[in-house]
Scaffold this motif. Sequence first.
Motif, short mmCIF file in Angstrom:
data_model
loop_
_atom_site.label_atom_id
_atom_site.label_comp_id
_atom_site.label_asym_id
_atom_site.label_seq_id
_atom_site.Cartn_x
_atom_site.Cartn_y
_atom_site.Cartn_z
N GLU A 183 -1.70 2.81 -5.89
CA GLU A 183 -1.84 3.02 -4.45
C GLU A 183 -2.74 1.95 -3.81
OE1 GLU A 183 -0.96 6.84 -6.50
OE2 GLU A 183 -2.50 5.28 -6.72
N LYS A 184 -3.86 1.60 -4.46
CA LYS A 184 -4.81 0.65 -3.87
C LYS A 184 -4.18 -0.73 -3.74
CE LYS A 184 -9.56 -1.02 -4.45
NZ LYS A 184 -10.78 -0.96 -5.31
N VAL A 185 -3.51 -1.19 -4.78
CA VAL A 185 -2.87 -2.51 -4.75
C VAL A 185 -1.76 -2.54 -3.71
CG1 VAL A 185 -1.49 -4.15 -6.10
CG2 VAL A 185 -3.45 -3.00 -7.16
N LEU A 186 -0.96 -1.47 -3.66
CA LEU A 186 0.13 -1.40 -2.68
C LEU A 186 -0.42 -1.39 -1.25
CD1 LEU A 186 2.51 1.14 -4.43
CD2 LEU A 186 3.06 -1.21 -3.81
N GLY A 187 -1.55 -0.73 -1.07
CA GLY A 187 -2.15 -0.70 0.26
C GLY A 187 -2.54 -2.09 0.74
N ILE A 188 -3.17 -2.89 -0.15
CA ILE A 188 -3.53 -4.26 0.21
C ILE A 188 -2.28 -5.08 0.50
CG2 ILE A 188 -4.62 -6.39 -0.63
CD1 ILE A 188 -6.48 -4.63 -2.31
N LEU A 189 -1.27 -4.94 -0.36
CA LEU A 189 -0.04 -5.72 -0.21
C LEU A 189 0.65 -5.40 1.11
CD1 LEU A 189 1.98 -7.68 -1.57
CD2 LEU A 189 3.06 -5.67 -2.62
N SER A 190 0.64 -4.12 1.49
CA SER A 190 1.36 -3.70 2.70
C SER A 190 0.71 -4.24 3.98
CB SER A 190 1.43 -2.17 2.76
OG SER A 190 0.14 -1.61 2.90
N ARG A 191 -0.57 -4.64 3.93
CA ARG A 191 -1.22 -5.19 5.10
C ARG A 191 -0.70 -6.59 5.44
NH1 ARG A 191 -6.33 -3.05 2.96
NH2 ARG A 191 -7.06 -5.19 2.54
N TYR A 192 -0.11 -7.25 4.46
CA TYR A 192 0.35 -8.62 4.67
C TYR A 192 1.87 -8.77 4.59
CZ TYR A 192 -4.58 -9.75 3.94
OH TYR A 192 -5.94 -9.82 4.05
N MET A 193 2.50 -7.86 3.85
CA MET A 193 3.93 -8.04 3.59
C MET A 193 4.70 -6.73 3.74
SD MET A 193 4.25 -10.69 0.39
CE MET A 193 3.95 -12.43 0.63
N GLU A 194 5.99 -6.89 4.00
CA GLU A 194 6.92 -5.77 3.97
C GLU A 194 7.32 -5.54 2.51
OE1 GLU A 194 11.34 -5.96 5.14
OE2 GLU A 194 10.33 -5.31 7.00
N VAL A 195 7.07 -4.32 2.05
CA VAL A 195 7.24 -4.03 0.61
C VAL A 195 8.59 -3.36 0.38
CG1 VAL A 195 6.25 -2.93 -1.43
CG2 VAL A 195 4.75 -3.74 0.42
N HIS A 196 9.35 -3.90 -0.58
CA HIS A 196 10.65 -3.36 -0.96
C HIS A 196 10.62 -2.92 -2.42
CE1 HIS A 196 13.08 -4.91 2.57
NE2 HIS A 196 11.90 -5.53 2.73
N GLY A 197 11.43 -1.92 -2.73
CA GLY A 197 11.52 -1.42 -4.11
C GLY A 197 12.96 -1.14 -4.50
N ALA A 200 5.52 5.90 1.46
CA ALA A 200 6.52 5.97 2.53
C ALA A 200 6.78 4.61 3.16
CB ALA A 200 6.07 6.97 3.59
N PHE A 201 5.79 3.72 3.14
CA PHE A 201 5.99 2.42 3.79
C PHE A 201 6.88 1.47 2.94
CE2 PHE A 201 1.86 2.15 1.55
CZ PHE A 201 2.09 1.11 0.68
N VAL A 202 7.20 1.86 1.73
CA VAL A 202 8.04 1.03 0.86
C VAL A 202 9.51 1.26 1.22
CG1 VAL A 202 8.79 0.53 -1.50
CG2 VAL A 202 6.36 1.02 -1.01
N LYS A 203 10.24 0.20 1.49
CA LYS A 203 11.67 0.30 1.74
C LYS A 203 12.39 0.27 0.40
CE LYS A 203 15.48 -1.70 4.37
NZ LYS A 203 15.91 -2.79 5.29
N ASN A 204 12.82 1.45 -0.04
CA ASN A 204 13.42 1.55 -1.36
C ASN A 204 14.94 1.43 -1.27
OD1 ASN A 204 13.45 1.97 -4.18
ND2 ASN A 204 13.99 4.11 -3.88
N HIS A 205 15.53 0.54 -2.08
CA HIS A 205 16.97 0.30 -2.06
C HIS A 205 17.70 1.07 -3.16
CE1 HIS A 205 16.61 -3.23 0.70
NE2 HIS A 205 15.39 -3.28 0.16
N GLY A 206 16.94 1.75 -4.02
CA GLY A 206 17.57 2.38 -5.18
C GLY A 206 18.06 1.32 -6.15
N LEU A 207 18.77 1.77 -7.18
CA LEU A 207 19.31 0.81 -8.14
C LEU A 207 20.36 -0.05 -7.48
CD1 LEU A 207 19.73 2.82 -11.46
CD2 LEU A 207 17.95 1.19 -10.84
N LEU A 208 20.28 -1.35 -7.71
CA LEU A 208 21.22 -2.28 -7.11
C LEU A 208 22.02 -2.99 -8.19
CD1 LEU A 208 18.97 -4.03 -4.41
CD2 LEU A 208 20.71 -2.27 -4.03
N PRO A 209 23.30 -3.22 -7.96
CA PRO A 209 24.07 -4.08 -8.87
C PRO A 209 23.45 -5.47 -8.90
CG PRO A 209 25.52 -2.88 -7.37
CD PRO A 209 24.13 -2.66 -6.87
N GLN A 210 23.71 -6.20 -9.95
CA GLN A 210 23.08 -7.50 -10.14
C GLN A 210 23.28 -8.46 -8.95
OE1 GLN A 210 21.06 -7.93 -12.50
NE2 GLN A 210 20.62 -10.12 -12.48
N PRO A 211 24.48 -8.61 -8.42
CA PRO A 211 24.64 -9.53 -7.28
C PRO A 211 23.80 -9.12 -6.07
CG PRO A 211 26.78 -9.04 -8.27
CD PRO A 211 25.79 -8.09 -8.88
#
Length: 790
Positions: free
Chosen positions: A477-491, A505-516
């Motif tokens: 949580e602490k590392v993600l909090g710092i990262l979110s202040r500067y960047m849009e976080v995706h998962g 909640a601030f992480v934009k999660n795409h779920g499992l993605l095919p390789q392409p």
Amino acid sequence: MITVSPDGKIMVRRCLVTLRPFRLFVLGIGFFSLCFLMTSLGGQLSARRPGDSPFTIRTEVTGGLESRGVLRKMSDLLELMLKRMDALARLENRSELHRAAGHGLSAPDRLPPGAGLMERIQAIAQNVSDIAVKVDQILRHSLLLHSKVSEGRRDQCEAPSDPKFPDCSGKVEWMRARWTSDPCYAFFGVDGTECSFLIYLSEVEWFCPPLPWRNRTATQMAPKALPKVQAVFQSNLSHLLELMGSGKESLIFMKKRTRQLTAQWAMAAQRLARKLGGVPRDQKQILVHIGFLTEESGDVFSPRVLKGGPLGEMVQWADILAALYVLGHGLRITVSLKELQSNLGVPPGRGNCPLTVPLPFDLIYTDYHGLQQMKQHMGLSFRKYRCRIRVIDTFGTEPAYNHEEYATLHGYRTNWGYWHLNPRQFMTMFPHTPDNSFMGFVSEELSEAEKQLIKGGKANNMAVVYGKETSIWKGKEKVLGILSRYMEVHGTVYYESQRPPEVPAFVKNHGLLPQPEFQQLLRKAKLFVGFGFPYEGPAPLEAIANGCVFLQSRFSPPHSSLNHEFFRGKPTSREVFSQHPYAESFIGKPHVWTVDYNNSEEFEAAIKAIMRSQVDPYLPYEYTCEGMLERIHAYIQHQDFCAAPGPAPPGAQAPQSPFVLAPNATHLEWARNSSLAPGAWPPAHSLRAWLAAAGRACTDACLDRGLVCEPSFFPFLNSQDAFQKLQVPCDSAESGMNHLYPALALPGRECFLQKEPLLFSCAGASTKHRRLCPCRDFRKGQVALCQDCL
């Protein structure tokens, strides 16, 4: 005129009614008798056919008396039936005569049926009688011959006392007590007799000397060697996709990956063909057995392919299959134990006997699961053919863990390892230690146009977190909090029903993605963030190849089998200082940043610096299709662990030393006027040798000088002469089993040489020793190969 009473007429009619079925019965008995007779004769004579098994001559002849008795009984039965049928036929003829008189039939019209039946019965009886006489003659002759042979062999079916075969008598004792423990012994003709034990132990196994009275013509005939076929580069991978099979999610994933990279494999093959300049290459027959995908090993990966499970192993196996096929070698792929047994020629039973035929494969690629399965089912053939095996081993196996006796005595015994292979037969995903061979995998290579498009389409404030399983996000949580202040976080976290609480909640999660689609996400992102796990996967290289900066955590203290559950039990003492040591050591800044995640200020400063930097997509050559083809080609052409001569014994040296002290007096070099070691690969002239500082492993000592440790050069240094050339006078030079030898013991001037060749190791260090280390150069971007190794 003859009169017949009414009761007599009734009896005659009943006989006539039952006569036709009885004829069929008699004919059936005759046919059965002939079949039985021929079967008996076949059994008696089968042992005399030269093409049959040598063990079938064990008890058949002794049944001669019983066979003659059966034949006499059959003959007597037919004679009795003949007499009764003769009476019935006469009675039928008389009845037919009276009825024929009323119908005006002539004698020729009524006699043949009865006469024909009698003739058939008489012929059958005569044939049986004649054959019985012949069989009796054959059996008498066979019994006489068998008795003479038995008298001649009685003394020769005892375990011979031959110093060249010291285990023979013990093996015979074992066979007496346990030959029924596995059906494979009976398959090879063992029947409980002393002769069958000795024949098996001398002709199928090799614990007893050949028996002098045995006909060795058949057993000495070696199979004809197949004509050598030249390997031709392949660009169409459709047949490979068929060979890979289907039905498992893991295989579907691997086939999709192979299709996606088909064009790049074809282009790489063309470039390598031009580089080799038409040098002839023998086609190898290769068996690839992926043990972890078999049902017997649990196949834990297939069900997790669609649920975020680790895919690194399947990425590597897909690329290995593609590389072997593109190089033009003959492939056989198995993912089940039944297929493995069929391809190896495993005899029926529990795996205690050798293979039924010589191994038809020049090389076998497998993993630790497959290695265990082969040992279980190949019997003694495993020891004979294990030099042809190549083990795909993700994290590596160090020599100290590979040598069974040494590992047991010195605390290196684990659930893996102790296979007594040449350490270079283990092939790793990354170049962890030069003791093993670096196999690797590939990442998609971009054209210059694609690289320019990626640079122009980067979002400077977009980060993607490396981790598809929720457990990886826990406690971050602490590392993600710092990262979110500067960047849009995706998962790309997998979940089935509801969003896992570990993913903020601030992480934009795409779920499992095919390789392409995953690659498209990486091409937009600026940063790829690792949270410490998984270790050494392929994803960071893919991210760097698509223009991302990889940010990872530094481990303090380093992770190892001593302090981390993941590494516990793995056959390596390697210390891991970051999530991806290869990316840290071989790529580094500006593409790779390694920081202490527990230090918030250091982490935040790294984020700001990365946002200001500009990096181009980068892929190390050894992870391109061409780089992997080049590496595997060199291994197949030059690595031979079956026929390669063993190293010289400790202390042995050539009449003229092959080493000279370098002009700066810091290390040894191969003398220019010295002849090269025949068959040495890498070539011996690339050898450079240093005496490492106390507490330094040879791996580190060579890297400090921009070189890599080369374990195949250890035998050249395993002599007192090498220490003397380095101006290290040895008061004594003893030989021992230690993975640190050859080395100078501290304090003092006592030198130690290596007694066990399998323990030569680049890994390992001690503050009590200064190790003598062999180093070599390497090709740019291809650490596995020296400058002249291709």
